[in-house]
Design a protein around this motif. Structure first.
Motif, PDB file in Angstrom:
ATOM      1  N   ASP A 251      36.645  28.412  50.182  1.00  0.00           N
ATOM      2  CA  ASP A 251      37.866  27.960  50.867  1.00  0.00           C
ATOM      3  C   ASP A 251      39.109  28.641  50.313  1.00  0.00           C
ATOM      4  OD1 ASP A 251      36.259  26.276  52.357  1.00  0.00           O
ATOM      5  OD2 ASP A 251      36.630  24.525  51.087  1.00  0.00           O
ATOM      6  N   GLY A 252      38.962  29.899  49.931  1.00  0.00           N
ATOM      7  CA  GLY A 252      40.091  30.669  49.427  1.00  0.00           C
ATOM      8  C   GLY A 252      40.371  30.508  47.945  1.00  0.00           C
ATOM      9  N   ASP A 253      39.676  29.597  47.273  1.00  0.00           N
ATOM     10  CA  ASP A 253      39.867  29.398  45.838  1.00  0.00           C
ATOM     11  C   ASP A 253      38.803  30.171  45.066  1.00  0.00           C
ATOM     12  OD1 ASP A 253      42.016  27.644  46.250  1.00  0.00           O
ATOM     13  OD2 ASP A 253      40.651  25.930  46.451  1.00  0.00           O
ATOM     14  N   VAL A 254      39.241  31.033  44.150  1.00  0.00           N
ATOM     15  CA  VAL A 254      38.321  31.876  43.394  1.00  0.00           C
ATOM     16  C   VAL A 254      37.457  31.026  42.474  1.00  0.00           C
ATOM     17  CG1 VAL A 254      38.131  33.724  41.685  1.00  0.00           C
ATOM     18  CG2 VAL A 254      39.849  33.870  43.505  1.00  0.00           C
ATOM     19  N   ILE A 255      36.142  31.251  42.516  1.00  0.00           N
ATOM     20  CA  ILE A 255      35.226  30.547  41.615  1.00  0.00           C
ATOM     21  C   ILE A 255      34.568  31.494  40.628  1.00  0.00           C
ATOM     22  CG2 ILE A 255      34.756  28.701  43.266  1.00  0.00           C
ATOM     23  CD1 ILE A 255      32.036  30.080  43.820  1.00  0.00           C
ATOM     24  N   GLY A 256      34.712  32.808  40.801  1.00  0.00           N
ATOM     25  CA  GLY A 256      34.116  33.731  39.856  1.00  0.00           C
ATOM     26  C   GLY A 256      34.332  35.171  40.251  1.00  0.00           C
ATOM     27  N   THR A 257      34.207  36.043  39.261  1.00  0.00           N
ATOM     28  CA  THR A 257      34.321  37.474  39.472  1.00  0.00           C
ATOM     29  C   THR A 257      33.119  38.168  38.854  1.00  0.00           C
ATOM     30  OG1 THR A 257      36.743  37.358  39.398  1.00  0.00           O
ATOM     31  CG2 THR A 257      35.743  39.529  39.075  1.00  0.00           C
ATOM     32  N   SER A 258      32.480  39.055  39.601  1.00  0.00           N
ATOM     33  CA  SER A 258      31.309  39.780  39.124  1.00  0.00           C
ATOM     34  C   SER A 258      31.667  41.247  38.948  1.00  0.00           C
ATOM     35  CB  SER A 258      30.153  39.633  40.118  1.00  0.00           C
ATOM     36  OG  SER A 258      28.994  40.257  39.624  1.00  0.00           O
ATOM     37  N   TYR A 259      31.456  41.742  37.733  1.00  0.00           N
ATOM     38  CA  TYR A 259      31.711  43.141  37.424  1.00  0.00           C
ATOM     39  C   TYR A 259      30.374  43.874  37.475  1.00  0.00           C
ATOM     40  CZ  TYR A 259      36.149  41.233  35.903  1.00  0.00           C
ATOM     41  OH  TYR A 259      37.364  40.577  35.866  1.00  0.00           O
ATOM     42  N   CYS A 260      30.098  44.512  38.591  1.00  0.00           N
ATOM     43  CA  CYS A 260      28.793  45.118  38.838  1.00  0.00           C
ATOM     44  C   CYS A 260      28.798  46.584  38.419  1.00  0.00           C
ATOM     45  CB  CYS A 260      28.449  45.028  40.320  1.00  0.00           C
ATOM     46  SG  CYS A 260      28.405  43.346  40.984  1.00  0.00           S
ATOM     47  N   ASP A 261      27.771  46.988  37.664  1.00  0.00           N
ATOM     48  CA  ASP A 261      27.621  48.397  37.341  1.00  0.00           C
ATOM     49  C   ASP A 261      26.260  48.916  37.776  1.00  0.00           C
ATOM     50  OD1 ASP A 261      25.964  47.179  35.563  1.00  0.00           O
ATOM     51  OD2 ASP A 261      26.956  47.914  33.753  1.00  0.00           O
ATOM     52  N   GLY A 262      25.576  48.161  38.596  1.00  0.00           N
ATOM     53  CA  GLY A 262      24.260  48.558  39.082  1.00  0.00           C
ATOM     54  C   GLY A 262      23.649  47.423  39.855  1.00  0.00           C
ATOM     55  N   THR A 263      22.336  47.260  39.746  1.00  0.00           N
ATOM     56  CA  THR A 263      21.655  46.212  40.500  1.00  0.00           C
ATOM     57  C   THR A 263      21.178  45.069  39.624  1.00  0.00           C
ATOM     58  OG1 THR A 263      19.528  47.338  40.293  1.00  0.00           O
ATOM     59  CG2 THR A 263      20.885  47.881  42.213  1.00  0.00           C
ATOM     60  N   GLY A 264      21.542  45.028  38.343  1.00  0.00           N
ATOM     61  CA  GLY A 264      21.020  43.994  37.460  1.00  0.00           C
ATOM     62  C   GLY A 264      21.933  42.810  37.267  1.00  0.00           C
ATOM     63  N   GLY A 265      23.210  42.932  37.593  1.00  0.00           N
ATOM     64  CA  GLY A 265      24.141  41.848  37.321  1.00  0.00           C
ATOM     65  C   GLY A 265      24.114  40.779  38.384  1.00  0.00           C
ATOM     66  N   GLY A 266      24.574  39.590  38.010  1.00  0.00           N
ATOM     67  CA  GLY A 266      24.637  38.517  38.981  1.00  0.00           C
ATOM     68  C   GLY A 266      25.002  37.209  38.352  1.00  0.00           C
ATOM     69  N   SER A 267      24.997  36.172  39.135  1.00  0.00           N
ATOM     70  CA  SER A 267      25.351  34.847  38.649  1.00  0.00           C
ATOM     71  C   SER A 267      24.742  33.808  39.573  1.00  0.00           C
ATOM     72  CB  SER A 267      26.875  34.676  38.614  1.00  0.00           C
ATOM     73  OG  SER A 267      27.416  34.745  39.924  1.00  0.00           O
ATOM     74  N   ALA A 268      24.642  32.594  39.074  1.00  0.00           N
ATOM     75  CA  ALA A 268      24.189  31.486  39.909  1.00  0.00           C
ATOM     76  C   ALA A 268      24.721  30.201  39.327  1.00  0.00           C
ATOM     77  CB  ALA A 268      22.659  31.441  39.982  1.00  0.00           C
TER      78      ALA A 268
END
Length: 264
Positions: free
Chosen positions: A131-148
């Protein structure tokens, strides 16, 4: 002063607890969905990554290639805490590039959170919002990063989940209801009744917590008890099962917080 490990506040973001071998500490931080490239989301999104890639059509770039196929029990067990109930149909984008917005509608009855799993498929910085409110930022440098993790959603809706950035990624979400943590045990309540936490009370609370974990089939790996703050590691299985959250809330959460706040 020890570094911050991974996280939980109350029912907490259990995916990340005890996964960072470089910082095997017990300290908690408030719940938030912050993607760290050192973590790989297996579970729901790893299973999807083995399937054929979706062509990067205009529709996939716009995020309209949404499916509602539920993940397998094995995928769920690897991604979603065992004491979290998923409600309604999930939302899944197998591959998107650039900004995407999902209309996740109105929360079904009983849902209090939106559980979001994100996986990098290429380099980029992706900002995740509800709803427009930031809940997280992912700094990706390939295919291994993520969050849950689960994020509380308020208001009548309809609600939206969006990703802004330029990289490619997978996105999965489901309305959910995490289990509520138990209240403090009588021993923990008595220890915090005077508003202060002594070292003896802190260490006694940790021993009760460790016993609770052992009784639940997930012994704590104690690293160092000689410092003011006990250093220890939990298995990710203890977090996923919900045992860690139950034991921590019952025997140690308030003592741990009070002791560390006074000894920073």
């Amino acid at each position: 002063m020890p570094d911050v490990m991974t996280t939980r506040d109350e029912a907490q973001r259990r995916m990340f607890v005890a996964l960072a071998e470089s910082a095997p500490l017990n300290r908690r931080a408030p719940r938030t969905l912050v993607a760290l490239t050192v973590f790989a989301v297996s579970g729901v999104l790893a299973g999807a990554a083995t399937s054929a890639a979706v062509a990067l059509t205009a529709e996939s770039r716009a995020g309209s290639n949404v499916t509602h196929v539920p993940p397998s029990p094995a995928q769920l067990a690897a991604t979603v805490p065992g004491d979290t109930q998923l409600l309604g149909d999930p939302f899944f984008i197998e591959r998107a590039v650039g900004p995407t917005t999902l209309d996740v509608g109105v929360a079904p009855e009983g849902a209090t959170e939106l559980y979001v799993a994100f996986r990098c498929l290429g380099a980029g910085v992706e900002v995740i919002s509800i709803d427009g409110d930031v809940i997280g930022t992912s700094y990706c440098d390939g295919t291994g990063g993520g969050s849950a993790g689960g994020e509380t959603v308020t208001g009548p809706g309809p609600h939206s989940l969006s990703v802004s950035g330029s990289g490619s990624y997978m996105l999965w979400a489901s309305w959910s209801a995490p289990a509520l943590p138990p209240g403090p045990s009588s021993e923990q309540s008595a220890a915090i009744a005077d508003g202060t936490v002594t070292e003896a009370e802190y260490r006694a609370g940790f021993e009760r917590y460790a016993k609770c974990m052992s009784d639940g089939g997930h012994p704590v790996d104690v690293i160092d008890t000689t410092q003011k703050v006990v250093r220890y590691v939990n298995s990710d299985a203890s977090v996923q099962s919900g045992v860690e959250g139950q034991c921590y809330a019952s025997e140690f959460a308030q003592l741990d917080s009070g002791w560390q706040s006074a000894n920073q």
